[in-house]
Motif scaffolding. Sequence first.
Motif, short mmCIF file in Angstrom:
data_model
loop_
_atom_site.label_atom_id
_atom_site.label_comp_id
_atom_site.label_asym_id
_atom_site.label_seq_id
_atom_site.Cartn_x
_atom_site.Cartn_y
_atom_site.Cartn_z
N THR A 74 -9.00 1.04 3.00
CA THR A 74 -7.44 -0.49 3.08
C THR A 74 -9.18 -0.83 2.18
O THR A 74 -10.49 -0.60 2.09
CB THR A 74 -8.22 -1.45 4.71
OG1 THR A 74 -8.99 -1.29 4.87
CG2 THR A 74 -6.65 -0.46 4.70
N TYR A 75 -8.84 -1.89 1.44
CA TYR A 75 -9.92 -2.69 0.33
C TYR A 75 -9.96 -1.82 -0.24
O TYR A 75 -10.81 -1.97 -1.28
CB TYR A 75 -10.09 -3.02 1.30
CG TYR A 75 -10.32 -4.97 2.05
CD1 TYR A 75 -9.49 -5.93 1.64
CD2 TYR A 75 -10.95 -5.04 3.06
CE1 TYR A 75 -9.54 -6.92 2.28
CE2 TYR A 75 -11.11 -5.67 4.25
CZ TYR A 75 -9.88 -6.37 3.74
OH TYR A 75 -9.80 -7.78 4.28
N SER B 267 -8.74 0.48 -4.56
CA SER B 267 -8.71 0.44 -5.56
C SER B 267 -7.71 2.02 -5.65
O SER B 267 -7.75 2.69 -5.17
CB SER B 267 -9.10 0.38 -6.68
OG SER B 267 -10.55 -1.05 -6.61
N LYS B 268 -7.20 1.57 -7.10
CA LYS B 268 -5.84 2.98 -7.48
C LYS B 268 -7.18 3.86 -7.67
O LYS B 268 -8.43 3.48 -8.38
CB LYS B 268 -5.05 2.00 -8.63
CG LYS B 268 -4.23 3.27 -8.14
CD LYS B 268 -3.57 3.03 -10.48
CE LYS B 268 -2.05 4.36 -10.34
NZ LYS B 268 -1.33 3.33 -11.46
N GLY C 9 1.05 -0.81 -0.03
CA GLY C 9 0.04 0.05 0.04
C GLY C 9 1.25 1.06 0.13
O GLY C 9 1.94 0.90 0.03
N ASN D 210 -3.67 -0.82 -2.00
CA ASN D 210 -5.20 -0.92 -1.61
C ASN D 210 -5.82 -0.15 -0.13
O ASN D 210 -6.53 0.33 0.39
CB ASN D 210 -6.01 -2.54 -1.54
CG ASN D 210 -4.93 -3.39 -0.67
OD1 ASN D 210 -4.10 -2.68 0.03
ND2 ASN D 210 -5.96 -4.89 -0.78
N ASP D 211 -4.43 1.04 -0.19
CA ASP D 211 -4.77 1.09 1.29
C ASP D 211 -4.32 3.05 1.22
O ASP D 211 -3.24 3.29 0.38
CB ASP D 211 -3.83 0.58 2.47
CG ASP D 211 -2.97 0.64 2.50
OD1 ASP D 211 -2.35 -0.09 1.49
OD2 ASP D 211 -1.60 0.88 3.45
#
Length: 303
Positions: A236-237, A239-240, A113, A262-263
């Motif tokens: 968190t979780y 996407s770009k 991340g 993802n964070d």
Amino acid sequence: MAFGHFSQGQPPEDPVEALRAELLAVKQASGLSYARLGARTHYAKSSWERWVNGKQFPPRAAVESLAAALELDPERLLALWERADEARADATGADEGGVGESANGAGEPEEPGHGAGGAAVAEADTSATPRQRSAGRRRLLFVGAACLLGAAVSVAAVLATGGDSHDAPAASKAAAATGSAQPPTPQCRAAGCGGKDPAATHCGLDGQTLTLTRNKDIVIELRYSKACAAAWGRITYASKSAIVDADNSAGDSFATPVHWGNDVYSPMVAVTGRMTAWACGTQPNGGARECTRHMPVPGTPQG
């Protein structure tokens, strides 16, 4: 909730299988799907499917998170985990001279991340064998007293962040490197923290999550430092190009997109007196935006 007790009579003699069977029993007793289990523990549903079905060995922190999420006494599960981990180490017969476990290796994994922004939601690094990790832990016993004290401060700093320590790595690493019993001093406070990085200023050292919510798969947290009287957002979780922002009732707002992984976490906003703060997460490409509750300084009377 009571623990499962192995649906087929006596527990398996294999400690790894015993742990797997207990995880399965606990999941079945909870009545939760893998998705719901993931939402409660902040580990991916696919990870729980692999751990419960014996496809991959779970990190310790995931087992602790499971016990906390289901309000179980963690001692039995952790005892099973310890026996299983030792059995795996003995079974490998790996060279004792291998690399040791990572600094947050009790299952509180480094997460891919943005810089220091990850929460404890990724899987543990499996590049080292169990025997190598066990050897690494044993070698720590020979570290000097000063280094041990510094490491203890570092671990305390990690735990103080609520399980996911990446908005406080600079502070904890500095304490460990110097062997000092005292953590680094926060570098800003209140309005002086506006727009600044919680890790670089050491504000993440006492960070805590005040509230959280979700935007589809994205978990949105409002993080707070009492020492710095400031708050920031973390997602968190994601996407770009997903965006996290932190806002306060004085009109300050700072945002940061996910650059990779993802964070990510945002710069800080002040939160003092009767002010409130909140964090928001926005889906990529101008998608839906969701925000946490507006939170006052902890302990401030409301109304």
